[in-house]
Scaffold this active site. Structure first.
Site, PDB file in Angstrom:
ATOM      1  N   GLY A 240      48.078 -30.623  22.587  1.00  0.00           N
ATOM      2  CA  GLY A 240      47.359 -30.768  21.332  1.00  0.00           C
ATOM      3  C   GLY A 240      47.493 -32.144  20.726  1.00  0.00           C
TER       4      GLY A 240
ATOM      5  N   GLU B  66      46.306 -26.257  16.462  1.00  0.00           N
ATOM      6  CA  GLU B  66      47.503 -25.442  16.261  1.00  0.00           C
ATOM      7  C   GLU B  66      48.404 -25.704  17.455  1.00  0.00           C
ATOM      8  OE1 GLU B  66      48.833 -20.840  16.574  1.00  0.00           O
ATOM      9  OE2 GLU B  66      46.934 -21.185  15.535  1.00  0.00           O
TER      10      GLU B  66
ATOM     11  N   CYS C 218      52.149 -17.279  18.883  1.00  0.00           N
ATOM     12  CA  CYS C 218      52.395 -18.490  18.112  1.00  0.00           C
ATOM     13  C   CYS C 218      53.244 -18.216  16.879  1.00  0.00           C
ATOM     14  CB  CYS C 218      51.075 -19.128  17.697  1.00  0.00           C
ATOM     15  SG  CYS C 218      49.924 -17.991  16.897  1.00  0.00           S
TER      16      CYS C 218
ATOM     17  N   LYS D 295      35.487 -25.124  25.631  1.00  0.00           N
ATOM     18  CA  LYS D 295      36.207 -25.503  26.840  1.00  0.00           C
ATOM     19  C   LYS D 295      37.091 -24.330  27.238  1.00  0.00           C
ATOM     20  CE  LYS D 295      39.476 -27.402  29.493  1.00  0.00           C
ATOM     21  NZ  LYS D 295      40.682 -26.654  29.943  1.00  0.00           N
TER      22      LYS D 295
ATOM     23  N   GLY E 148      47.287 -24.390  21.300  1.00  0.00           N
ATOM     24  CA  GLY E 148      48.029 -24.580  22.540  1.00  0.00           C
ATOM     25  C   GLY E 148      49.360 -25.262  22.286  1.00  0.00           C
ATOM     26  N   SER E 149      49.761 -26.119  23.204  1.00  0.00           N
ATOM     27  CA  SER E 149      51.079 -26.736  23.144  1.00  0.00           C
ATOM     28  C   SER E 149      51.075 -27.993  22.287  1.00  0.00           C
ATOM     29  CB  SER E 149      51.543 -27.099  24.560  1.00  0.00           C
ATOM     30  OG  SER E 149      50.740 -28.152  25.082  1.00  0.00           O
TER      31      SER E 149
END
Length: 507
Positions: free
Chosen positions: A215, A234, A271, A155, A210-211
């Site tokens: 997530g 993550e 991150c 995606k 991502g966030s």
């Protein structure tokens, strides 16, 4: 202009997604040998290298990241692919174990048992915004899933759509020319497609970077399916850094410069950015850190959505009671339309203040950092224990600490190990080495699966599951488990009689 989707377009998109998922479900990639998959991954790496100029140029336009950073990141991407190819050729990742039948086994007659790991099935990978190559279309999640033998449905992230298209085109061409079956890899776009695919029973696992908000929503979908599937997300990480009094005495300037360089790297959109710095009371470092941070020029955020979230969160944190704003960042326009921002640094006062103002313990994705000072080992440990699960904890200590500091450090490191996946000594956490020993994961909310990593060759473990064959006829065994071992894969073997070491000594 109406934002209501055209029913025909919606139906076409669903039909296209259905074709992609059906192709992945019917794909025979899992039946190819490790050596065949290794050759295909190496071919993908070669193809990306050959197209590097065009890929970097497009990523530069879409993300605004420096060219040198993008070039290095693309190199990391191809290195990852080749590392997984070598892992496949070695074969030990399958952890093949053979226990031969033993009528005299300590617990009774043992059957013939043969265990190995098999692919879980089609994997849905969500590309990240901050690494348009290494955590995107051909990034570590894709590479490790393909290496495991799992078809990948990727995606794409809306922050770099053309980079994603060009990369996917390169991957697909290389795989096809290597003989990979139809359905081995596909690109999908759009939020709805990403959600629909995760709900689809043909998808066997998900991987996300991502966030926390996004997530967690996807994790909940994966967990609440009629057939729940593993979701390796993550999400968010504050990555605390601790400086001891001894370390400040020995290398204050290096610590100040290193911290500022780390939390502002890539406009703070890593991150592993250290978001909290814990210093001994009375430290002179906050003043120096503020001086250095003011000299850091504004840098472009990755997307308008990220910039907006950063703007809102930073404004809220700056207004908290008892917080001193050491450096208030500025915002500048950029020709891309995405804001450029300079660093913001807050001082929370005593470290214990973080226990009440818990918003300061949450990740703020951007060039933002919080400093707090601890007055005792007990205060430091209480704060560190309250920090949510993180990818990393950084420790700066004296080169040759005294007995008291050694005892304190042992307790500190034990807490760090309980709350993170990587403990960094004397360095900074940004810049993650891609190696077999790397651990890029941690307790929630850093990740949804703390026992796994998304960087390094151990990432392949996420997309494999064990199967044991008991007393199976030779002709029904997978080639890897047959006596002749035609694939030449490494395996451990327990012969009859080996169990005697577990028996109680004779009286």
């Amino acid at each position: 202009m109406s934002t209501t989707p055209n029913p025909t377009e919606t139906e076409e998109a669903q039909e296209q997604l259905d074709r992609v998922l059906s192709a992945a479900a019917d794909c025979t990639w899992s039946q190819t040998s490790p050596h065949t998959r290794a050759d295909a991954l190496a071919a993908v790496a070669d193809a990306l290298d050959a197209r590097s100029d065009a890929l970097v140029r497009e990523a530069l336009r879409e993300t605004g990241l420096p060219e040198a950073r993008l070039t290095g990141e693309l190199t990391r991407t191809t290195v990852q692919l080749r590392m997984f190819a070598e892992e496949l050729r070695d074969g030990s990742y399958l952890r093949i174990a053979l226990d031969r039948a033993d009528p005299d086994f300590a617990l009774g007659a043992r059957p013939d048992l043969r265990r190995w790991l098999i692919p879980v099935g089609p994997v849905l990978v969500y590309a990240a915004s901050n690494f348009p190559f290494a955590f995107s279309v051909a990034g570590g999640d894709t590479a490790s899933a393909l290496a495991a033998g799992c078809p990948v449905v990727l995606k794409a992230h809306p922050g770099h759509p053309e980079t994603s298209r060009l990369t996917a085109e390169t991957v697909l061409t290389a795989l096809r020319e290597s003989g990979a079956p139809e359905g081995t890899f596909a690109l999908i776009t759009g939020r709805q497609a990403g959600v629909s695919a995760l709900r689809d029973p043909r998808v066997a696992a998900g991987a996300f970077t991502g966030s926390v908000t996004g997530g967690r929503a996807l994790f909940d979908i994966a967990s609440s399916r009629p057939d729940p599937i593993p979701f390796f997300g993550e999400l968010g990480s504050i990555n605390p850094a601790v400086v001891t009094a001894g370390a400040e005495r020995e290398s204050a300037e290096q610590i100040a410069a290193g911290f500022v360089g780390s939390f502002t790297l890539g406009a703070g959109q890593f991150c592993t950015k250290p978001g909290i710095l814990l210093l001994p009371s009375g430290s002179e470092l906050p003043k120096r850190i503020a001086e250095l941070a003011r000299d850091v020029p504004a840098a472009r955020m990755l997307t308008s959505a990220i910039a907006e979230r950063y703007r809102e969160t930073t404004a809220q944190l700056c207004e908290l009671d008892g917080v001193e704003v050491l450096v208030r960042g500025t915002e500048e326009p950029d020709p891309s339309g995405v804001a450029r921002v300079s660093p913001t640094v807050l001082h929370a006062g005593g470290a214990s203040e973080l226990l009440t103002e818990t918003a300061l313990l949450e990740e703020n994705f951007g060039p933002f950092a919080v400093i707090a000072e601890y007055s005792s080992d007990e205060e430091l440990r209480s704060v560190l224990a309250a920090v949510p699960g993180s990818l990393t904890v950084t420790v700066h200590a004296a080169d040759d600490p005294g007995p008291d500091e050694r005892r304190s450090l042992r307790d500190l490191v034990a807490l760090a190990a309980a709350g993170s996946g990587r403990i960094v000594f004397g360095q900074w956490p940004t810049g993650v080495a891609v190696t077999p020993a790397q651990q890029h994961g941690g307790p929630y909310p850093a990740t949804t699966a703390a026992s796994t990593t998304s960087v390094g060759t151990a990432a392949i473990d996420r997309f494999l599951r064990p199967v044991t064959y008991q007393n199976a006829p030779e002709f029904l065994l997978p080639e890897a488990l047959r006596e002749s071992n035609p694939l030449g894969l490494p395996r451990s073997t327990h012969q009859p009689g080996a169990s005697q070491r577990w028996t109680a000594p004779q009286q």
